[in-house]
Write a protein that holds these residues in place. Sequence first.
Motif, mmCIF file in Angstrom:
data_model
loop_
_atom_site.group_PDB
_atom_site.id
_atom_site.type_symbol
_atom_site.label_atom_id
_atom_site.label_comp_id
_atom_site.label_asym_id
_atom_site.label_seq_id
_atom_site.Cartn_x
_atom_site.Cartn_y
_atom_site.Cartn_z
ATOM 1 N N LEU A 144 7.739 -0.495 -5.766
ATOM 2 C CA LEU A 144 7.538 -1.007 -4.405
ATOM 3 C C LEU A 144 6.443 -0.220 -3.691
ATOM 4 O O LEU A 144 5.591 -0.795 -3.002
ATOM 5 N N HIS A 145 6.487 1.093 -3.841
ATOM 6 C CA HIS A 145 5.465 1.950 -3.233
ATOM 7 C C HIS A 145 4.075 1.559 -3.730
ATOM 8 O O HIS A 145 3.131 1.410 -2.945
ATOM 9 N N ASP A 146 3.944 1.382 -5.032
ATOM 10 C CA ASP A 146 2.646 1.017 -5.595
ATOM 11 C C ASP A 146 2.142 -0.321 -5.070
ATOM 12 O O ASP A 146 0.948 -0.488 -4.788
ATOM 13 N N ARG A 147 3.038 -1.299 -4.958
ATOM 14 C CA ARG A 147 2.601 -2.610 -4.465
ATOM 15 C C ARG A 147 2.178 -2.542 -2.989
ATOM 16 O O ARG A 147 1.229 -3.215 -2.580
ATOM 17 N N LEU A 148 2.881 -1.727 -2.202
ATOM 18 C CA LEU A 148 2.455 -1.522 -0.818
ATOM 19 C C LEU A 148 1.084 -0.852 -0.778
ATOM 20 O O LEU A 148 0.224 -1.205 0.042
ATOM 21 N N ALA A 149 0.868 0.112 -1.671
ATOM 22 C CA ALA A 149 -0.431 0.778 -1.734
ATOM 23 C C ALA A 149 -1.523 -0.195 -2.162
ATOM 24 O O ALA A 149 -2.644 -0.169 -1.633
ATOM 25 N N ASP A 150 -1.205 -1.065 -3.121
ATOM 26 C CA ASP A 150 -2.172 -2.065 -3.566
ATOM 27 C C ASP A 150 -2.641 -2.949 -2.413
ATOM 28 O O ASP A 150 -3.792 -3.407 -2.387
ATOM 29 N N ALA A 151 -1.718 -3.215 -1.471
ATOM 30 C CA ALA A 151 -2.027 -4.085 -0.336
ATOM 31 C C ALA A 151 -2.624 -3.319 0.841
ATOM 32 O O ALA A 151 -2.857 -3.906 1.906
ATOM 33 N N GLY A 152 -2.843 -2.012 0.668
ATOM 34 C CA GLY A 152 -3.389 -1.209 1.753
ATOM 35 C C GLY A 152 -2.383 -0.870 2.826
ATOM 36 O O GLY A 152 -2.758 -0.469 3.937
ATOM 37 N N LEU A 153 -1.094 -0.998 2.514
ATOM 38 C CA LEU A 153 -0.042 -0.753 3.499
ATOM 39 C C LEU A 153 0.628 0.602 3.321
ATOM 40 O O LEU A 153 1.500 0.973 4.097
ATOM 41 N N ALA A 156 -1.294 5.732 -1.926
ATOM 42 C CA ALA A 156 -0.728 5.972 -3.252
ATOM 43 C C ALA A 156 -0.279 7.425 -3.350
ATOM 44 O O ALA A 156 -0.993 8.340 -2.942
ATOM 45 N N ASP A 157 0.899 7.621 -3.906
ATOM 46 C CA ASP A 157 1.462 8.967 -4.067
ATOM 47 C C ASP A 157 0.987 9.527 -5.402
ATOM 48 O O ASP A 157 1.661 9.416 -6.421
ATOM 49 N N ARG A 158 -0.182 10.140 -5.394
ATOM 50 C CA ARG A 158 -0.753 10.646 -6.639
ATOM 51 C C ARG A 158 -0.415 12.108 -6.892
ATOM 52 O O ARG A 158 -0.707 12.632 -7.954
ATOM 53 N N ILE A 159 0.135 12.787 -5.908
ATOM 54 C CA ILE A 159 0.443 14.200 -6.066
ATOM 55 C C ILE A 159 1.934 14.390 -5.851
ATOM 56 O O ILE A 159 2.465 14.113 -4.791
ATOM 57 N N ARG A 160 2.629 14.872 -6.872
ATOM 58 C CA ARG A 160 4.083 15.029 -6.792
ATOM 59 C C ARG A 160 4.454 15.967 -5.651
ATOM 60 O O ARG A 160 3.816 16.995 -5.428
ATOM 61 N N MET A 161 5.491 15.605 -4.936
ATOM 62 C CA MET A 161 6.065 16.394 -3.849
ATOM 63 C C MET A 161 5.165 16.441 -2.604
ATOM 64 O O MET A 161 5.412 17.188 -1.685
ATOM 65 N N MET A 162 4.117 15.644 -2.567
ATOM 66 C CA MET A 162 3.252 15.624 -1.399
ATOM 67 C C MET A 162 3.610 14.421 -0.533
ATOM 68 O O MET A 162 3.644 13.294 -1.019
ATOM 69 N N VAL A 190 16.368 3.343 0.601
ATOM 70 C CA VAL A 190 16.496 4.767 0.953
ATOM 71 C C VAL A 190 15.499 5.601 0.148
ATOM 72 O O VAL A 190 14.832 6.507 0.679
ATOM 73 N N LEU A 191 15.382 5.292 -1.146
ATOM 74 C CA LEU A 191 14.442 6.018 -1.997
ATOM 75 C C LEU A 191 12.999 5.766 -1.573
ATOM 76 O O LEU A 191 12.163 6.670 -1.583
ATOM 77 N N LEU A 192 12.709 4.521 -1.181
ATOM 78 C CA LEU A 192 11.364 4.194 -0.727
ATOM 79 C C LEU A 192 11.047 4.913 0.582
ATOM 80 O O LEU A 192 9.930 5.421 0.769
ATOM 81 N N ALA A 193 12.016 4.985 1.493
ATOM 82 C CA ALA A 193 11.815 5.681 2.764
ATOM 83 C C ALA A 193 11.490 7.151 2.527
ATOM 84 O O ALA A 193 10.643 7.737 3.215
ATOM 85 N N ALA A 194 12.142 7.755 1.532
ATOM 86 C CA ALA A 194 11.870 9.149 1.213
ATOM 87 C C ALA A 194 10.451 9.331 0.676
ATOM 88 O O ALA A 194 9.785 10.325 0.968
ATOM 89 N N ARG A 195 9.979 8.357 -0.099
ATOM 90 C CA ARG A 195 8.626 8.430 -0.644
ATOM 91 C C ARG A 195 7.568 8.270 0.449
ATOM 92 O O ARG A 195 6.537 8.942 0.437
ATOM 93 N N LEU A 196 7.823 7.361 1.399
ATOM 94 C CA LEU A 196 6.838 7.036 2.411
ATOM 95 C C LEU A 196 6.961 7.878 3.677
ATOM 96 O O LEU A 196 6.041 7.885 4.495
#
Length: 281
Positions: A144-153, A156-162, A190-196
């Motif tokens: 889900l995170h990647d698809r949001l990033a693809d859409a510019g929304l 992209a989380d390219r660095i772990r823990m950042m 919940v997992l997506l919220a933690a990522r974003l």
Amino acid sequence: MSSESQASEALPSRRHRTPRGGRHRGDESFLLPPGSPALVLAVPGSARHPAAQVAAELARLVEIEHTGQPALVGHLEGPEAALGAVLAGLRQQRQDEPAAVVVPLVTGPDPVVQAAVRQAVLGAPAPALAAEPLGPHPFIAEALHDRLADAGLARADRIRMMTMVTAAGGVVVVTPGDHGAVRQAEVTSVLLAARLATPVFTAALDDDGAIKAAAEQLRSSGAHSVAIAPHLIGSEADAGRIAAVAAMVGAGHARPLGAHPALARLAALRYVEALAGALSS
């Protein structure tokens, strides 16, 4: 032969390989021994659905990245490439193992899909197993995170823990299915919220009122913009529904997950879990 020996022979061995470039590639994959039960992806809808090719692409990713052997596709509707017909064409390679493990190609528990898979498995001429659906799982949040990033929304989380700041002030994850499906998708939200590091709500794709309420609550809490994240692979809903939902609440939207590498990893994982559980019971 003991159940431990059976599991040892049937389960994939790990092989270490130099990882390819790209953010999705892991550093190891599974290799199925010759004669292992077939991995069959059970796809909602018919082979004539516009998103049917997504399943074929996921099957290709499963076999070249994770199993080393062909993955098959069976559809739950229509006469073409029907799941029952696919299972009817398979035979046991070993007497103590099933002919196939069927993995439902859905992001979370779906009673209708799971019932159709069970019916096909029970009606198959050779023994077969029904695996669990793909989610909920952290891999779904990654996709889900990647698809949001693809859409510019989202970035992209390219660095772990950042912590990465999303371009949207809030996200509504929309999922096909009933209230049970929404509850399961909330785990992924919940997992997506933690990522974003941004609030994420969940609503049923067909519930306009719930989607509007979620978007309004995000905006009332200070979200400057809202994004719609489809919690589906592609064949579960009409293609235009996501755009219509986003327009209804004035939000941007990502595309469905499609043939995301994380889903291929999950399909291989569910296959292994089902086979291990059957051999150890």
